[in-house]
Design a protein around this motif. Structure first.
Motif, PDB file in Angstrom:
ATOM      1  N   UNK A   1      22.890  -4.033 -16.224  1.00 12.29           N
ATOM      2  CA  UNK A   1      23.283  -3.354 -17.465  1.00 12.29           C
ATOM      3  C   UNK A   1      22.737  -1.930 -17.501  1.00 12.29           C
ATOM      4  N   UNK A   2      23.468  -1.075 -18.164  1.00 11.47           N
ATOM      5  CA  UNK A   2      23.033   0.312 -18.339  1.00 11.47           C
ATOM      6  C   UNK A   2      21.986   0.435 -19.435  1.00 11.47           C
ATOM      7  N   UNK A   3      22.011  -0.513 -20.342  1.00 11.67           N
ATOM      8  CA  UNK A   3      21.061  -0.528 -21.453  1.00 11.67           C
ATOM      9  C   UNK A   3      20.848  -1.980 -21.863  1.00 11.67           C
ATOM     10  N   UNK A   4      19.621  -2.314 -22.222  1.00 10.52           N
ATOM     11  CA  UNK A   4      19.300  -3.652 -22.709  1.00 10.52           C
ATOM     12  C   UNK A   4      18.623  -3.491 -24.067  1.00 10.52           C
ATOM     13  N   UNK A   5      19.197  -4.125 -25.072  1.00  9.83           N
ATOM     14  CA  UNK A   5      18.637  -4.126 -26.420  1.00  9.83           C
ATOM     15  C   UNK A   5      18.125  -5.535 -26.700  1.00  9.83           C
ATOM     16  N   UNK A   6      16.821  -5.711 -26.744  1.00  8.90           N
ATOM     17  CA  UNK A   6      16.219  -6.998 -27.104  1.00  8.90           C
ATOM     18  C   UNK A   6      15.827  -6.887 -28.574  1.00  8.90           C
ATOM     19  N   UNK A   7      16.420  -7.724 -29.402  1.00  8.76           N
ATOM     20  CA  UNK A   7      16.308  -7.546 -30.846  1.00  8.76           C
ATOM     21  C   UNK A   7      15.107  -8.237 -31.478  1.00  8.76           C
ATOM     22  N   UNK A   8      14.495  -9.203 -30.791  1.00 11.93           N
ATOM     23  CA  UNK A   8      13.311  -9.882 -31.335  1.00 11.93           C
ATOM     24  C   UNK A   8      12.417 -10.318 -30.178  1.00 11.93           C
ATOM     25  N   UNK A   9      11.127 -10.380 -30.447  1.00 14.50           N
ATOM     26  CA  UNK A   9      10.163 -10.762 -29.426  1.00 14.50           C
ATOM     27  C   UNK A   9      10.212 -12.216 -29.035  1.00 14.50           C
ATOM     28  N   UNK A  10      10.784 -13.052 -29.867  1.00 19.51           N
ATOM     29  CA  UNK A  10      10.933 -14.478 -29.601  1.00 19.51           C
ATOM     30  C   UNK A  10      11.953 -15.058 -30.557  1.00 19.51           C
TER      31      UNK A  10
END
Length: 170
Positions: free
Chosen positions: A96-105
Motif C-alpha cells: 500500500x502507498x499509505x496505511x491508516x490504522x484507526x485504533x491501537x486495538x
C-alpha cells in the motif's frame, strides 16, 4: 494523507465474497482509472475488501500513479484472519502507498469508524452487497445519504436504492 477525496474510491463488501466478480472488479477499477480516479481505499477485511486491494495493486502495475490506501480499523486485525488471508492482508499492507490504522486495538464500534472513514474520504463507493444486514449495508446507506455514487457489483443489487452495475458497462 488522502489528497483529493473527490477523486477517491472506497470499497465495501461482504466477508463471504468468494471471488465471483473478479473480472467485474478488475474492469471496474480500470474504468474508474479512466474516469480520473487515482486513490483507492480498502477497509482491509477478509473477502471483498482484500480482493479489491489486490485488484488495485494489479492496476497499479500498469499505472504507477494509482494509490492504494489500506484503512485498518485496529492494530492486529489480521490476527483474527485465517493463515491464508493473513498472508494476503500483510502483502497488501506492505504494498500500500499509505496505511491508516484507526485504533491501537479492537474496541466496540471500530468497524463503523472504519466504514465512516471510507465513505467520508471517497466520492464513489464500489460494493459487493447482496442485501444482508451488517457493515456493508451500514456503509452503503451512509454513502447514499451523503450523495456518493455507488456501484454494486453483486448481481442481485442488494435491495437498496442502487442497482447492480452490469459487467457489460465496463
Amino acid at each position: 494523507m488522502i489528497a483529493d477525496s473527490g477523486r477517491s474510491v472506497a470499497f465495501t463488501g461482504h466477508r463471504t465474497y468468494d471471488g465471483t466478480a473478479a473480472e467485474s472488479l478488475s474492469a471496474a477499477v480500470e474504468r474508474l482509472y479512466g474516469r480520473g480516479f487515482r486513490t483507492f481505499l480498502s477497509g482491509m477485511a477478509v473477502g471483498f475488501d482484500l480482493a479489491a486491494a489486490e485488484a488495485v495493486l494489479t492496476l497499479r502495475a500498469a499505472h504507477p500513479d494509482v494509490r492504494l490506501v489500506a484503512v485498518v480499523p485496529f492494530r492486529g486485525q489480521e490476527e483474527r484472519f485465517s493463515p491464508a488471508d493473513r498472508v494476503r492482508f500483510l502483502r497488501a499492507v506492505a504494498a500500500a502507498d499509505e496505511v491508516e490504522v484507526l485504533a491501537g486495538g479492537y474496541r466496540r464500534g471500530c468497524y463503523a469508524v472504519r466504514n465512516d472513514f471510507l465513505v467520508d474520504r471517497a466520492a464513489l463507493v464500489v460494493a459487493w452487497y447482496d442485501g444482508s444486514p451488517g457493515g456493508t449495508r451500514y456503509t452503503l446507506r451512509r454513502a447514499l445519504a451523503r450523495g456518493r455514487e455507488v456501484w454494486n457489483l453483486h448481481p442481485s443489487g442488494g435491495g437498496l436504492a442502487i442497482r447492480p452495475v452490469q459487467p457489460a458497462l465496463f
